[in-house]
Every structure is written in C-alpha cells, then in structure tokens.
Design an enzyme around this catalytic site. Sequence first.
Site, PDB file in Angstrom:
ATOM      1  N   HIS A 127      17.328  57.804  87.394  1.00  0.00           N
ATOM      2  CA  HIS A 127      16.974  57.984  85.984  1.00  0.00           C
ATOM      3  C   HIS A 127      18.015  57.403  85.044  1.00  0.00           C
ATOM      4  O   HIS A 127      19.196  57.375  85.328  1.00  0.00           O
ATOM      5  CB  HIS A 127      16.779  59.480  85.678  1.00  0.00           C
ATOM      6  N   ASP A 128      17.541  56.908  83.908  1.00  0.00           N
ATOM      7  CA  ASP A 128      18.364  56.438  82.791  1.00  0.00           C
ATOM      8  C   ASP A 128      19.321  55.300  83.156  1.00  0.00           C
ATOM      9  O   ASP A 128      20.366  55.146  82.531  1.00  0.00           O
ATOM     10  CB  ASP A 128      19.151  57.599  82.173  1.00  0.00           C
ATOM     11  N   GLY A 160      22.148  58.161  88.606  1.00  0.00           N
ATOM     12  CA  GLY A 160      21.702  58.156  87.214  1.00  0.00           C
ATOM     13  C   GLY A 160      22.715  57.586  86.244  1.00  0.00           C
ATOM     14  O   GLY A 160      23.918  57.637  86.469  1.00  0.00           O
TER      15      GLY A 160
END
Length: 143
Positions: free
Chosen positions: A8-9, A26
């Site tokens: 994520h991100d 992440g």
Amino acid sequence: MTYVHVAHDCVIETDVILANGIQMAGHVTVEDRAIVSGLVPIHQFVRIGTYAFVGGGSRVNQDVRRSRKPWGTRCISYGLNSVGLQRAGFSPDVKLALKRAYRLLFNSDLTVSQGIARARLELPQVPGGGESSCPSLRARSAG
C-alpha cells in the site's frame, strides 16, 4: 517480471525497472530510472533515488541515495551508478561533479551537513548534479 509485491501507498515513478521476486513494504518510493534487481526485500518508508541500481539479493532497509550502487544483505553503497548515468546521457562534467560530491559526502570524515556545505562551496553548479542532489539528502525518510 514475475511476482513483484508492491504494498500500500508505494510510489513507482517513470522508467523504473523491477526484476522478479521483489517484496516492497508500504510507503516505499522508487524514483525515476531506478533499477532494482531480483529477490530484493525493501523495508517500509524507504526511498530509492533516481538512477540508483540495487544489486540482486540485497536487503534494502534504509534509503538508497540518487545514482548509487548498493549491494548485499546490509545494502552497502559501492559508489555511483556510472553506467546508468552514462546511458542517461549525463555529460562528463556532471558525472565528475557527482563523483566529487559523493566522495565529500560519503568517503570523508565530514558529516552529511558539513559535506553538503563544502560541496556547495567547492563544486561547480552543473545542471542535473550538485544542487539537485541536496534536496534528496534532506528529504530522506529511512536511514
């Protein structure tokens, strides 16, 4: 390539090459034209700089500076990615200025802040080098 995990991100900028088996935690940022070889785990919040070349099987647990060639389980930098700079069309003057800045910042007894100050005084300001490397040193997020 097969099985590259991007958590994520994460931000992967343009012209990046990722080989197989990369595990990206992440909030990782891989900047323009970086190359990450196979079987490389990358710790969260790490930034891999523009033109960096991460060797295969390396464990990246801290930021990789612009134009560097880190390798190994401790991801030690072995100098500038001179091949990547040459392929990108950097002039000899820019490559020489980057090499001198690298020596001041990482192969001297100076702190990073002292090295930046000295590089600004001693090295010529060239497009694509010098001053543009300094913001990436201050913007580091891990290591």
